[in-house]
Design a protein around this motif. Sequence first.
Motif, mmCIF file in Angstrom:
data_model
loop_
_atom_site.group_PDB
_atom_site.id
_atom_site.type_symbol
_atom_site.label_atom_id
_atom_site.label_comp_id
_atom_site.label_asym_id
_atom_site.label_seq_id
_atom_site.Cartn_x
_atom_site.Cartn_y
_atom_site.Cartn_z
ATOM 1 N N CYS A 173 -25.735 -18.865 2.256
ATOM 2 C CA CYS A 173 -25.291 -17.998 1.161
ATOM 3 C C CYS A 173 -23.797 -18.168 0.915
ATOM 4 O O CYS A 173 -23.350 -18.251 -0.238
ATOM 5 N N GLN A 174 -23.023 -18.247 1.993
ATOM 6 C CA GLN A 174 -21.579 -18.435 1.867
ATOM 7 C C GLN A 174 -21.264 -19.802 1.252
ATOM 8 O O GLN A 174 -20.311 -19.932 0.473
ATOM 9 N N LEU A 233 -21.838 -19.461 -2.375
ATOM 10 C CA LEU A 233 -20.784 -18.621 -2.934
ATOM 11 C C LEU A 233 -19.511 -19.436 -3.155
ATOM 12 O O LEU A 233 -18.893 -19.368 -4.228
ATOM 13 N N HIS A 243 -21.299 -5.308 -10.122
ATOM 14 C CA HIS A 243 -21.534 -6.288 -9.054
ATOM 15 C C HIS A 243 -22.921 -6.905 -9.243
ATOM 16 O O HIS A 243 -23.909 -6.185 -9.420
ATOM 17 N N SER A 271 -17.721 -8.660 -9.931
ATOM 18 C CA SER A 271 -17.859 -9.407 -8.686
ATOM 19 C C SER A 271 -19.314 -9.841 -8.507
ATOM 20 O O SER A 271 -20.215 -9.384 -9.226
ATOM 21 N N SER A 286 -22.213 -11.609 -5.301
ATOM 22 C CA SER A 286 -22.517 -12.148 -3.981
ATOM 23 C C SER A 286 -23.810 -12.935 -4.090
ATOM 24 O O SER A 286 -24.618 -12.685 -4.985
ATOM 25 N N SER A 311 -27.458 -14.181 -2.830
ATOM 26 C CA SER A 311 -28.588 -13.688 -2.048
ATOM 27 C C SER A 311 -29.666 -14.762 -1.948
ATOM 28 O O SER A 311 -30.100 -15.307 -2.968
ATOM 29 N N LEU A 314 -27.428 -12.337 2.752
ATOM 30 C CA LEU A 314 -26.468 -12.034 1.697
ATOM 31 C C LEU A 314 -25.084 -12.518 2.106
ATOM 32 O O LEU A 314 -24.676 -12.389 3.256
ATOM 33 N N SER A 315 -24.365 -13.078 1.131
ATOM 34 C CA SER A 315 -23.004 -13.542 1.382
ATOM 35 C C SER A 315 -22.020 -12.386 1.202
ATOM 36 O O SER A 315 -22.398 -11.270 0.849
ATOM 37 N N SER A 316 -20.762 -12.688 1.392
ATOM 38 C CA SER A 316 -19.713 -11.713 1.084
ATOM 39 C C SER A 316 -19.528 -11.637 -0.427
ATOM 40 O O SER A 316 -20.157 -12.378 -1.187
ATOM 41 N N SER A 317 -18.647 -10.769 -0.872
ATOM 42 C CA SER A 317 -18.426 -10.565 -2.307
ATOM 43 C C SER A 317 -17.239 -11.383 -2.784
ATOM 44 O O SER A 317 -16.280 -11.620 -2.033
#
Length: 397
Positions: free
Chosen positions: A58-59, A62, A156, A286, A288, A290, A295-298
């Motif tokens: 996920c990161q 992102l 978001h 913002s 994130s 999924s 889930l990644s960070s925002s």
Amino acid sequence: MLKDLLNKYQQAVKYARTQYFSNIIDTNCHNPRVLFSILKLVTSTPSSSSFDASVSKCQEFLQFFRDKLSGIRLSTSPPVNNLLIPSKNTSVLNSFTLITLPELHQLISSIKTSTCFLDIIPTNLLKEVTDTVGPCILLVINSSLESSHVPQSFKHAAVQPLLKKTNLDLTVLNNYRPISKLPFISKILEKTVFNQLLSHLAQNCIFDKFQSGFRARHSNETALLRITNDLLLAADSGKCSVLLLLDLTAAFDTVDHSVLIQRLNKWVGVSGTALNWFSSYLSNRSFSVSIGNFLSSSAPIPCGVPQGSILGPVLFSIYLLPLGQMFEKYNISYHCHADDTQIYLPLEPNNYNKLTNLTNCLQDVQSWMATKFSKKRSYHPSSCLLILAASQAEDWF
């Protein structure tokens, strides 16, 4: 008549599909290998990824989406003033009208049922208990309209990577497009604003008359019908036509917020608390990523109109309003469907001086896009078609 023909066509396709698979099953009733392959064909869906879902994946997505957006921003020229004049509009949308509880019930029932992890309760359940929670939702919606403030939780988005085509390499991140999902209650707020903005646009004839995207009783069919009709009329009169198809890459993601606010104010007549609401709606957004249960960070979204939103498409159409003036300036016919634009120019036999107008128009469009969107991601001719009258084809070649 069109609806009746479409229904008959769909029924015929359904019947043919049924007969096709029935015949295969009857013929191979004793062949499990064929039967299982047919079952797999009609029931399975392509896998969205070839990797195990994880927080790190996920990161990775992102960071990829952020880098892509940053590259667009770095290549964007600062917005400049141009000579395009907004259409005269005497009516002003200074504030939004607060809605009533019955109107809220109608809005909720009209919005497509969709749920993502950002929703506190499933949308189906929310619709069933609207009589109970309706007054609370109404208070949130009207407070936002009155105060010109959009709650941060409404801004978001949960982004899910979706493979663009099933035959692409699943391991290449560039082969995925981000699909944004927003909380259902935020869509109720957007739908409220959308209805009032759309009414203002329709009453004051602000929509580009040759924009078929995101409008009631307009579609890709209306665009194709008009273009085809004009080209056939030109061919019947002995003329040839040049048709160019223009495509804008990463269209929704490259919209400059300051330019969009200016467009809403100068071209549409939005001002006061209504304009402040749009400023709040576009700011501090913002997202994130999924994938599955991970889930990644925002991360912030500095530009673009929200994809997956109700207001995004109509805001994009407003952003492109000056394009029509540019085409009309050079007396060039055009038709748009969202971010896809077709421009065409009938030419007299043995007199192709008008091609200079087409070249100059394309240069102006390129320059305008370079400042309003991006230098590297601007309009470019994706294809060009020369349509000839039958009597002139031999002479041309």
